[in-house]
Design a protein around this motif. Structure first.
Motif, PDB file in Angstrom:
ATOM      1  N   MET A   6       0.841  -1.175   0.000  1.00 54.55           N
ATOM      2  CA  MET A   6       0.000   0.000   0.000  1.00 54.55           C
ATOM      3  C   MET A   6       0.888   1.241   0.000  1.00 54.55           C
ATOM      4  N   THR A   7       0.459   2.247  -0.711  1.00 56.32           N
ATOM      5  CA  THR A   7       1.195   3.507  -0.767  1.00 56.32           C
ATOM      6  C   THR A   7       0.753   4.403   0.380  1.00 56.32           C
ATOM      7  N   ASP A   8       1.395   5.577   0.459  1.00 57.34           N
ATOM      8  CA  ASP A   8       1.001   6.541   1.477  1.00 57.34           C
ATOM      9  C   ASP A   8      -0.196   7.381   1.049  1.00 57.34           C
ATOM     10  N   ALA A   9      -0.748   7.108  -0.115  1.00 61.46           N
ATOM     11  CA  ALA A   9      -1.907   7.844  -0.602  1.00 61.46           C
ATOM     12  C   ALA A   9      -3.078   7.635   0.355  1.00 61.46           C
ATOM     13  N   PRO A  10      -3.974   8.625   0.450  1.00 61.56           N
ATOM     14  CA  PRO A  10      -5.145   8.458   1.317  1.00 61.56           C
ATOM     15  C   PRO A  10      -5.916   7.211   0.888  1.00 61.56           C
ATOM     16  N   HIS A  11      -6.274   6.401   1.844  1.00 61.19           N
ATOM     17  CA  HIS A  11      -6.981   5.184   1.462  1.00 61.19           C
ATOM     18  C   HIS A  11      -8.359   5.104   2.102  1.00 61.19           C
ATOM     19  N   LEU A  12      -9.176   4.321   1.442  1.00 58.59           N
ATOM     20  CA  LEU A  12     -10.530   4.024   1.858  1.00 58.59           C
ATOM     21  C   LEU A  12     -10.500   2.748   2.683  1.00 58.59           C
ATOM     22  N   TYR A  39     -15.726   3.081  19.059  1.00 60.17           N
ATOM     23  CA  TYR A  39     -16.351   4.398  19.140  1.00 60.17           C
ATOM     24  C   TYR A  39     -15.551   5.390  19.982  1.00 60.17           C
ATOM     25  N   TYR A  40     -15.315   5.073  21.233  1.00 60.10           N
ATOM     26  CA  TYR A  40     -14.657   6.051  22.112  1.00 60.10           C
ATOM     27  C   TYR A  40     -13.183   6.275  21.767  1.00 60.10           C
ATOM     28  N   PRO A  41     -12.425   5.253  21.373  1.00 63.90           N
ATOM     29  CA  PRO A  41     -11.044   5.527  20.958  1.00 63.90           C
ATOM     30  C   PRO A  41     -10.950   6.426  19.710  1.00 63.90           C
ATOM     31  N   CYS A  42     -12.030   6.481  18.940  1.00 63.01           N
ATOM     32  CA  CYS A  42     -12.025   7.306  17.718  1.00 63.01           C
ATOM     33  C   CYS A  42     -12.757   8.633  17.894  1.00 63.01           C
ATOM     34  N   LEU A  43     -13.507   8.770  18.969  1.00 58.40           N
ATOM     35  CA  LEU A  43     -14.288   9.978  19.185  1.00 58.40           C
ATOM     36  C   LEU A  43     -13.367  11.198  19.229  1.00 58.40           C
ATOM     37  N   GLY A  44     -13.708  12.195  18.419  1.00 59.31           N
ATOM     38  CA  GLY A  44     -12.918  13.409  18.351  1.00 59.31           C
ATOM     39  C   GLY A  44     -11.719  13.331  17.427  1.00 59.31           C
ATOM     40  N   ARG A  45     -11.564  12.203  16.729  1.00 57.66           N
ATOM     41  CA  ARG A  45     -10.377  12.027  15.883  1.00 57.66           C
ATOM     42  C   ARG A  45     -10.694  11.798  14.414  1.00 57.66           C
ATOM     43  N   LEU A  46     -11.977  11.720  14.057  1.00 58.43           N
ATOM     44  CA  LEU A  46     -12.352  11.395  12.680  1.00 58.43           C
ATOM     45  C   LEU A  46     -13.214  12.465  12.016  1.00 58.43           C
ATOM     46  N   GLU A  47     -13.443  13.577  12.692  1.00 62.75           N
ATOM     47  CA  GLU A  47     -14.381  14.586  12.211  1.00 62.75           C
ATOM     48  C   GLU A  47     -14.123  14.986  10.771  1.00 62.75           C
ATOM     49  N   GLY A  48     -15.216  15.075  10.024  1.00 66.91           N
ATOM     50  CA  GLY A  48     -15.156  15.568   8.654  1.00 66.91           C
ATOM     51  C   GLY A  48     -14.749  14.540   7.616  1.00 66.91           C
ATOM     52  N   ARG A  49     -14.349  13.360   8.044  1.00 64.48           N
ATOM     53  CA  ARG A  49     -13.952  12.351   7.057  1.00 64.48           C
ATOM     54  C   ARG A  49     -15.181  11.817   6.329  1.00 64.48           C
ATOM     55  N   PRO A  50     -15.018  11.485   5.063  1.00 58.89           N
ATOM     56  CA  PRO A  50     -16.153  11.017   4.265  1.00 58.89           C
ATOM     57  C   PRO A  50     -16.510   9.558   4.562  1.00 58.89           C
ATOM     58  N   TYR A  51     -17.794   9.266   4.393  1.00 58.79           N
ATOM     59  CA  TYR A  51     -18.233   7.880   4.518  1.00 58.79           C
ATOM     60  C   TYR A  51     -19.423   7.634   3.600  1.00 58.79           C
ATOM     61  N   ASP A  55      -6.974   1.227  12.580  1.00 58.63           N
ATOM     62  CA  ASP A  55      -7.399   1.127  11.177  1.00 58.63           C
ATOM     63  C   ASP A  55      -8.265   2.311  10.803  1.00 58.63           C
ATOM     64  N   LEU A  56      -9.168   2.687  11.689  1.00 58.93           N
ATOM     65  CA  LEU A  56     -10.050   3.822  11.435  1.00 58.93           C
ATOM     66  C   LEU A  56      -9.263   5.126  11.417  1.00 58.93           C
ATOM     67  N   HIS A  57      -8.321   5.289  12.341  1.00 60.38           N
ATOM     68  CA  HIS A  57      -7.494   6.499  12.375  1.00 60.38           C
ATOM     69  C   HIS A  57      -6.668   6.636  11.102  1.00 60.38           C
ATOM     70  N   ALA A  58      -6.161   5.518  10.580  1.00 55.18           N
ATOM     71  CA  ALA A  58      -5.274   5.542   9.417  1.00 55.18           C
ATOM     72  C   ALA A  58      -5.996   5.816   8.106  1.00 55.18           C
ATOM     73  N   ALA A  59      -7.271   5.551   8.054  1.00 54.46           N
ATOM     74  CA  ALA A  59      -8.028   5.712   6.810  1.00 54.46           C
ATOM     75  C   ALA A  59      -8.460   7.158   6.600  1.00 54.46           C
ATOM     76  N   ALA A  60      -8.546   7.534   5.339  1.00 52.68           N
ATOM     77  CA  ALA A  60      -9.011   8.879   4.985  1.00 52.68           C
ATOM     78  C   ALA A  60     -10.523   8.927   4.798  1.00 52.68           C
ATOM     79  N   GLY A  61     -11.139   7.769   4.609  1.00 48.78           N
ATOM     80  CA  GLY A  61     -12.574   7.691   4.415  1.00 48.78           C
ATOM     81  C   GLY A  61     -13.037   6.261   4.607  1.00 48.78           C
TER      82      GLY A  61
END
Length: 161
Positions: free
Chosen positions: A1-7, A74-86, A44-50
């Motif tokens: 995998m490259t460093d490009a934003p991934h889904l 949920y709680y480990p990601c709360l406040g860290r994913l805002e604005g990401r597309p889904y 995994d969720l933190h590393a993904a762009a969407g």
């Protein structure tokens, strides 16, 4: 995998329908990471762009395995994913609306941004035998999932989202 934003395509399937849809989406999104819901970690969720969340409707609700993934992360990601597309794909035996509603409420809590209309694939499985049987998803619906995966990956790569 490259460093490009991934889904990240997070999926759960009991009878194969959601798995087939997730696989099709991953074929469309060549740089996507396809991870079963029980293996998804907050990292995994933190590393993904969407995200593309693909799961079945069970008993008129989001499947327990998908819900457990959200409960665990949920709680480990709360406040860290805002604005990401889904986006979402629900494989349903009836209308899938409640499963979709539940998933959207969770995504709202993370402040994710929906970037594609919900996809609900209705298998019309209404008898115990049909509900428990392996699902075959029509080619047109698999193509729709593939195209959604491609569009999400391209939107991430081009900076649209």
């Amino acid at each position: 995998m490259t460093d490009a934003p991934h889904l990240l395509i997070a999926w759960h399937s009991r009878t194969g329908g959601s798995e087939a849809l997730a696989d099709a989406a991953a074929r469309g999104a060549a740089t996507a990471r396809l991870i079963a819901a029980d293996a998804v970690t907050p990292a995994d969720l933190h590393a993904a762009a969407g995200y593309l969340f693909v799961g079945p409707e069970n008993l008129a609700a989001l499947s327990g395995a998908m819900k457990e993934m959200f409960d665990r992360c949920y709680y480990p990601c709360l406040g860290r994913l805002e604005g990401r597309p889904y986006a979402t794909i629900i494989c349903a035996g009836s209308d899938g609306a409640n499963a979709q509603r539940q998933l959207d409420r969770i995504a709202t809590g993370w402040r994710l941004k929906r970037v594609a209309d919900p996809v609900i694939v209705n298998t019309a499985a209404q008898t115990p035998e049909a509900i428990c049987a392996s699902k075959t998803i029509p080619a047109a619906r698999l193509a729709e999932a593939r195209d959604l995966g491609a569009a999400l990956a391209e939107g991430l790569a081009s900076g649209i989202f």
